[in-house]
Enzyme design. Structure first.
Site, PDB file in Angstrom:
ATOM      1  N   HIS A 161      43.074  70.556  33.887  1.00 37.61           N
ATOM      2  CA  HIS A 161      43.994  69.883  34.815  1.00 37.61           C
ATOM      3  C   HIS A 161      44.350  70.851  35.930  1.00 37.61           C
ATOM      4  CE1 HIS A 161      47.582  67.820  36.333  1.00 37.61           C
ATOM      5  NE2 HIS A 161      48.186  68.993  36.279  1.00 37.61           N
TER       6      HIS A 161
ATOM      7  N   THR B 129      37.219  65.044  39.804  1.00 32.03           N
ATOM      8  CA  THR B 129      37.692  64.481  38.525  1.00 32.03           C
ATOM      9  C   THR B 129      36.530  64.112  37.613  1.00 32.03           C
ATOM     10  OG1 THR B 129      39.534  63.533  39.777  1.00 32.03           O
ATOM     11  CG2 THR B 129      39.202  62.703  37.540  1.00 32.03           C
TER      12      THR B 129
ATOM     13  N   LYS C   8      42.124  71.447  28.666  1.00 31.27           N
ATOM     14  CA  LYS C   8      42.314  70.202  27.911  1.00 31.27           C
ATOM     15  C   LYS C   8      41.661  70.270  26.532  1.00 31.27           C
ATOM     16  CE  LYS C   8      42.812  67.362  32.079  1.00 31.27           C
ATOM     17  NZ  LYS C   8      42.415  66.097  32.756  1.00 31.27           N
TER      18      LYS C   8
ATOM     19  N   ASN D 299      37.668  66.029  30.960  1.00 27.58           N
ATOM     20  CA  ASN D 299      37.156  66.802  32.100  1.00 27.58           C
ATOM     21  C   ASN D 299      37.669  68.250  32.131  1.00 27.58           C
ATOM     22  OD1 ASN D 299      39.703  66.226  32.926  1.00 27.58           O
ATOM     23  ND2 ASN D 299      39.146  65.118  34.775  1.00 27.58           N
TER      24      ASN D 299
ATOM     25  N   ARG E 214      34.624  72.032  36.155  1.00 29.69           N
ATOM     26  CA  ARG E 214      34.287  70.724  35.570  1.00 29.69           C
ATOM     27  C   ARG E 214      32.778  70.500  35.528  1.00 29.69           C
ATOM     28  NH1 ARG E 214      39.354  67.469  38.303  1.00 29.69           N
ATOM     29  NH2 ARG E 214      40.760  67.555  36.513  1.00 29.69           N
TER      30      ARG E 214
ATOM     31  N   GLU F 153      55.463  70.293  36.838  1.00 27.95           N
ATOM     32  CA  GLU F 153      54.599  70.434  35.659  1.00 27.95           C
ATOM     33  C   GLU F 153      54.809  71.789  34.976  1.00 27.95           C
ATOM     34  OE1 GLU F 153      51.254  67.448  37.601  1.00 27.95           O
ATOM     35  OE2 GLU F 153      50.742  69.546  37.310  1.00 27.95           O
TER      36      GLU F 153
ATOM     37  N   ARG G 298      42.166  73.369  42.975  1.00 22.00           N
ATOM     38  CA  ARG G 298      41.463  72.076  42.954  1.00 22.00           C
ATOM     39  C   ARG G 298      39.988  72.278  43.346  1.00 22.00           C
ATOM     40  NH1 ARG G 298      44.162  67.458  40.969  1.00 22.00           N
ATOM     41  NH2 ARG G 298      43.015  66.185  42.441  1.00 22.00           N
TER      42      ARG G 298
ATOM     43  N   TYR H 110      52.140  62.433  31.868  1.00 24.02           N
ATOM     44  CA  TYR H 110      51.297  61.595  32.733  1.00 24.02           C
ATOM     45  C   TYR H 110      52.009  60.310  33.164  1.00 24.02           C
ATOM     46  CZ  TYR H 110      47.140  64.493  32.164  1.00 24.02           C
ATOM     47  OH  TYR H 110      46.227  65.514  32.220  1.00 24.02           O
TER      48      TYR H 110
HETATM   49  P1  ATP Z   1      44.110  66.191  36.692  1.00 20.28           P
HETATM   50  O1  ATP Z   1      45.405  65.524  37.132  1.00 20.28           O
HETATM   51  O2  ATP Z   1      43.932  66.214  35.199  1.00 20.28           O
HETATM   52  O3  ATP Z   1      43.908  67.536  37.327  1.00 20.28           O
HETATM   53  P2  ATP Z   1      42.691  64.697  38.680  1.00 20.28           P
HETATM   54  O4  ATP Z   1      43.877  64.985  39.546  1.00 20.28           O
HETATM   55  O5  ATP Z   1      41.350  65.141  39.147  1.00 20.28           O
HETATM   56  O6  ATP Z   1      42.908  65.308  37.231  1.00 20.28           O
HETATM   57  P3  ATP Z   1      43.838  62.082  38.214  1.00 20.28           P
HETATM   58  O7  ATP Z   1      43.505  60.925  39.073  1.00 20.28           O
HETATM   59  O8  ATP Z   1      45.160  62.762  38.389  1.00 20.28           O
HETATM   60  O9  ATP Z   1      42.642  63.151  38.361  1.00 20.28           O
HETATM   61  O10 ATP Z   1      43.677  61.624  36.714  1.00 20.28           O
HETATM   62  C1  ATP Z   1      44.296  62.339  35.650  1.00 20.28           C
HETATM   63  C2  ATP Z   1      43.332  62.398  34.498  1.00 20.28           C
HETATM   64  O11 ATP Z   1      43.116  61.084  33.991  1.00 20.28           O
HETATM   65  C3  ATP Z   1      41.923  62.904  34.841  1.00 20.28           C
HETATM   66  O12 ATP Z   1      41.823  64.294  34.906  1.00 20.28           O
HETATM   67  C4  ATP Z   1      41.119  62.338  33.695  1.00 20.28           C
HETATM   68  O13 ATP Z   1      41.298  63.114  32.495  1.00 20.28           O
HETATM   69  C5  ATP Z   1      41.772  60.973  33.511  1.00 20.28           C
HETATM   70  N1  ATP Z   1      41.091  59.929  34.294  1.00 20.28           N
HETATM   71  C6  ATP Z   1      41.121  59.777  35.648  1.00 20.28           C
HETATM   72  N2  ATP Z   1      40.396  58.720  36.029  1.00 20.28           N
HETATM   73  C7  ATP Z   1      39.899  58.184  34.884  1.00 20.28           C
HETATM   74  C8  ATP Z   1      39.058  57.073  34.595  1.00 20.28           C
HETATM   75  N3  ATP Z   1      38.592  56.275  35.569  1.00 20.28           N
HETATM   76  N4  ATP Z   1      38.748  56.832  33.296  1.00 20.28           N
HETATM   77  C9  ATP Z   1      39.221  57.621  32.305  1.00 20.28           C
HETATM   78  N5  ATP Z   1      40.016  58.678  32.507  1.00 20.28           N
HETATM   79  C10 ATP Z   1      40.355  58.966  33.774  1.00 20.28           C
HETATM   80 MG    MG Z   2      45.891  64.627  38.948  1.00 24.66          MG
END
Ligand code: ATP
Ligand code: MG
Length: 141
Positions: free
Chosen positions: A117, A93, A11, A114, A104, A128, A87, A51
């Site tokens: 992805h 996250t 990212k 973070n 992370r 994706e 993962r 997204y």
């Molecule tokens: P990713 O899909 O990026 O691998 P993830 O699956 O761990 O991450 P998701 O729930 O899919 O988490 O959220 C997608 C992305 O949105 C997160 O990686 C983070 O960058 C952002 N995000 C998630 N939760 C929050 C939050 N509460 N506040 C701000 N940003 C958030």
């Molecule tokens: Mg995700």
């Protein structure tokens, strides 16, 4: 079920901080092969499209602005059990909750910024990967 491929992005925060090389090293050392990779940027509405599943969530607008704020690396990775193992390698996250030694924990600066992805299912890994790469660009291993 054992899966072969997942999709990742390094990212804008991690890429901008110069951590792409270190993160790719961790990915390769964990046994993932690079199938396709490019430096790109989620310009215009590309972040919104990527997204789209999150469009009802309160952080959606900020997330799209952040993800288009600078270059990223997009990559398809191959390994047995790729989705679940990746993962595990990236960690939770929120970096505050991420296990020691995860990407992370080492490189993320906030729940939003973070570092990486990782796809959450085989189906999404394929969707994706296809968002960024044509069949010809997927070299395979
Ligand atoms: P990713 O899909 O990026 O691998 P993830 O699956 O761990 O991450 P998701 O729930 O899919 O988490 O959220 C997608 C992305 O949105 C997160 O990686 C983070 O960058 C952002 N995000 C998630 N939760 C929050 C939050 N509460 N506040 C701000 N940003 C958030
Ligand atoms: Mg995700």
């Amino acid at each position: 079920m054992s899966t072969k491929r997942t999709f990742t992005m390094i990212k804008p925060d991690a890429f901008g901080a110069g951590n792409a090389g270190a993160i790719l090293k961790m990915i390769e050392e964990a046994g993932f092969k690079l199938v396709a990779m490019k430096i790109t940027r989620l310009a215009g509405d590309a972040a919104g499209k990527f997204y789209a599943v999150h469009h009802e969530r309160p952080f959606y607008k900020d997330l799209c602005a952040y993800m288009s704020s600078g270059p990223i690396i997009a990559a398809i990775l191959e390994k047995d059990n790729a989705v679940a193992d990746f993962r595990k390698l990236i960690g939770a996250t929120n970096p505050a909750d991420a296990a020691e030694g995860t990407i992370r924990k080492l490189y993320a600066t906030s729940i939003e910024a973070n570092a990486v992805h990782g796809s959450d299912s085989d189906e999404n890994a394929a969707i994706e990967g296809n968002f960024f790469f044509s069949e010809l660009e997927k070299v395979g291993v």
